[in-house]
Every structure is written in structure tokens, then in C-alpha cells.
Enzyme design. Structure first.
Site, PDB file in Angstrom:
ATOM      1  N   ASP A   1       0.842  -1.202   0.000  1.00 20.33           N
ATOM      2  CA  ASP A   1       0.000   0.000   0.000  1.00 20.33           C
ATOM      3  C   ASP A   1       0.876   1.251   0.000  1.00 20.33           C
ATOM      4  O   ASP A   1       2.026   1.211   0.449  1.00 20.33           O
ATOM      5  CB  ASP A   1      -0.851   0.077   1.272  1.00 20.33           C
TER       6      ASP A   1
HETATM    7  N1  URA Z   1      -1.182  -6.024   3.814  1.00 22.31           N
HETATM    8  C1  URA Z   1      -1.672  -4.779   3.814  1.00 22.31           C
HETATM    9  O1  URA Z   1      -2.716  -4.524   4.408  1.00 22.31           O
HETATM   10  N2  URA Z   1      -0.993  -3.820   3.161  1.00 22.31           N
HETATM   11  C2  URA Z   1       0.178  -4.045   2.522  1.00 22.31           C
HETATM   12  O2  URA Z   1       0.758  -3.124   1.957  1.00 22.31           O
HETATM   13  C3  URA Z   1       0.685  -5.362   2.528  1.00 22.31           C
HETATM   14  C4  URA Z   1      -0.018  -6.338   3.172  1.00 22.31           C
END
Ligand code: URA
Length: 245
Positions: free
Chosen positions: A114
Site C-alpha cells: 500500500d
Molecule cells: N497487507 C496490507 O494490508 N498492506 C500491505 O501493503 C501489505 C499487506
């Protein structure tokens, strides 16, 4: 059986690596800007073996050739950058040399983090490898350090390990995941899948909220000491093999 070494015309190779058009490569070669093993290469229609050590032997305008196709990069992803080729705003690809945007095959992230997740992110131009790493059948372990808004209840580890946790809007339970509690509001979570916002949604399912998320490990790889956010390193073949360890 030994793998056949691919060959390519020099102009095609350099053009596919983003150095410029084939005509521009021909002009550069005529001007003496392309050398192989220290010798000028005036004829860009010549075919050469494309081996991983080519960057140690070939120079373009006095600089070592970029890595040839089949590369894997390990990036320490900073916060605030998006794993996308298209979205607006700072993209992880902006960190790489500008001409790499013109490479064919293109470089893509192996899975996504993310925008507000930091840490270990792999990028490659090898589509087969990318699919092998993200395939849930390979069970590649991803280790995240999560900082939580509220204290853990104490029931999360059993729930995550159960293989029965169903995320909202999904119809297949999550594979068992391993939770290692560090403090009341900090934990290390190891998962083998890569579902959308998986870690944040897992903690949300327990009534908590992830305030900070950082990926520390992927398979047998960890973030090298001293690799600051925004820095990346090219992986060797031995390091690439560690992904599946
Ligand atoms: N899980 C998440 O919620 N975000 C990420 O970036 C990676 C795994």
C-alpha cells in the site's frame, strides 16, 4: 542440459533497454560511444550473446550497461509511494533511472505494498518469476511489522493461525498466519498469501486498526542493513533463489 544463451542485435538490445531508438544507437556507435570488452563497436547490427555479465563488459557513453532482462531489484519502499504504473502521485518506478520506464519487457513490482506501507518490495521484468512468487501455491512467506492503534486482546494469534478467518466480502478463509506479539500494540505477522490490504483487514477483523505497516522479509530475503528508504539493490541469482527458501 545447459540453457541456450540468447543473442541479440546490439541496436535492438539497447533500444529495448531504453537507451534510444535503433537509429540513435547506430549514430552513437559510429561516434565511438559503445564499447564491448574495451573495444569500440561501430556496427550495431552485430549479434552478441546477452549474458548477465554484459554490464561488466559493455559501456554506453562511458558508463556500464544497465542490467540485462531477467533482473530482480530489492527496494526499501518509502512511505507515500504507490505501486502502480498509472496512478497519479509519486510512484515507486520514479525511484529507478528514467530510461528504465522505456524498457521492454517492462519492470513491475512483485505484488504490491500500500501507499502507506514501507519496506521490502521486489521489482522484476521477468513475468514468469513474478507469477511464481505471487502464486498462493508457492506459500512464499511475507513478514510484516505492524503497529496497532489499540492493545492486542490476546485472542488474535489463535484466530490468525486457525485457517478459518474470513475477511469481509470474501468467500474463502485465509490460510493460517503466524502472529508474534512484540508489545501490547506491536506485532510481527507472517502470511503466505497476498490478498488486497490483507494485514490491515486481518487486524480490522479483530476490532483493531493498523497505524504503521512495514514489510521486513519475503521468503528467505530480508531488508539489507544500511539500505535506506528509497534505495534499491540488484539481486544476484543466489539471492533470487532465496525468495523460494
Ligand atoms: N497487507 C496490507 O494490508 N498492506 C500491505 O501493503 C501489505 C499487506
Amino acid at each position: 542440459m545447459t540453457a541456450k544463451i540468447p543473442t541479440s542485435r546490439v541496436d535492438r538490445l539497447l533500444s529495448s533497454m531504453g537507451y534510444g531508438s535503433r537509429a540513435e544507437m547506430a549514430r552513437m556507435a559510429r561516434a565511438g560511444g559503445i564499447t564491448l570488452d574495451g573495444v569500440r563497436l561501430p556496427n550495431v547490427t552485430k549479434r552478441i550473446p546477452v549474458t548477465r555479465d554484459l554490464p561488466t563488459r559493455m559501456k554506453i557513453a562511458g558508463e556500464a550497461l544497465d542490467p540485462v532482462a531477467g533482473m530482480v531489484l530489492l527496494l526499501n519502499k518509502p512511505l507515500g509511494m504507490t505501486c502502480s504504473h498509472k496512478e497519479a502521485g509519486p510512484l515507486v518506478y520514479d525511484i529507478l533511472p528514467k530510461r528504465w520506464k522505456r524498457r521492454d519487457p517492462a519492470i513491475s513490482t512483485i505484488g504490491r505494498l500500500d501507499k502507506q506501507t514501507s519496506g521490502l518490495l521486489l521489482l522484476t521484468d521477468d513475468g514468469d518469476l513474478l507469477h511464481r512468487v505471487i502464486s498462493p501455491r508457492r506459500h512464499v512467506r511475507k513478514v510484516y511489522h505492524a503497529t496497532l492503534a489499540r492493545p492486542l486482546r490476546g485472542t488474535e494469534a489463535a484466530l490468525f493461525a486457525s485457517g478459518e478467518l474470513m475477511l469481509e466480502g470474501e468467500d474463502k478463509p485465509l490460510a493460517p498466519a503466524d502472529l508474534d506479539v512484540i508489545s501490547a500494540t506491536e506485532a510481527r505477522l507472517t502470511v503466505t498469501e497476498g490478498r488486497y490490504h490483507q494485514v490491515r483487514r486481518m487486524f480490522a477483523a479483530t476490532g483493531n486498526h493498523v497505524e504503521a505497516l512495514h514489510r521486513e522479509r519475503l521468503g528467505g530475503l530480508s531488508l539489507p542493513d544500511g539500505l535506506a528508504p528509497g534505495q534499491w539493490t540488484l539481486l544476484s541469482e543466489d539471492e533470487i533463489a532465496l525468495i523460494f527458501q
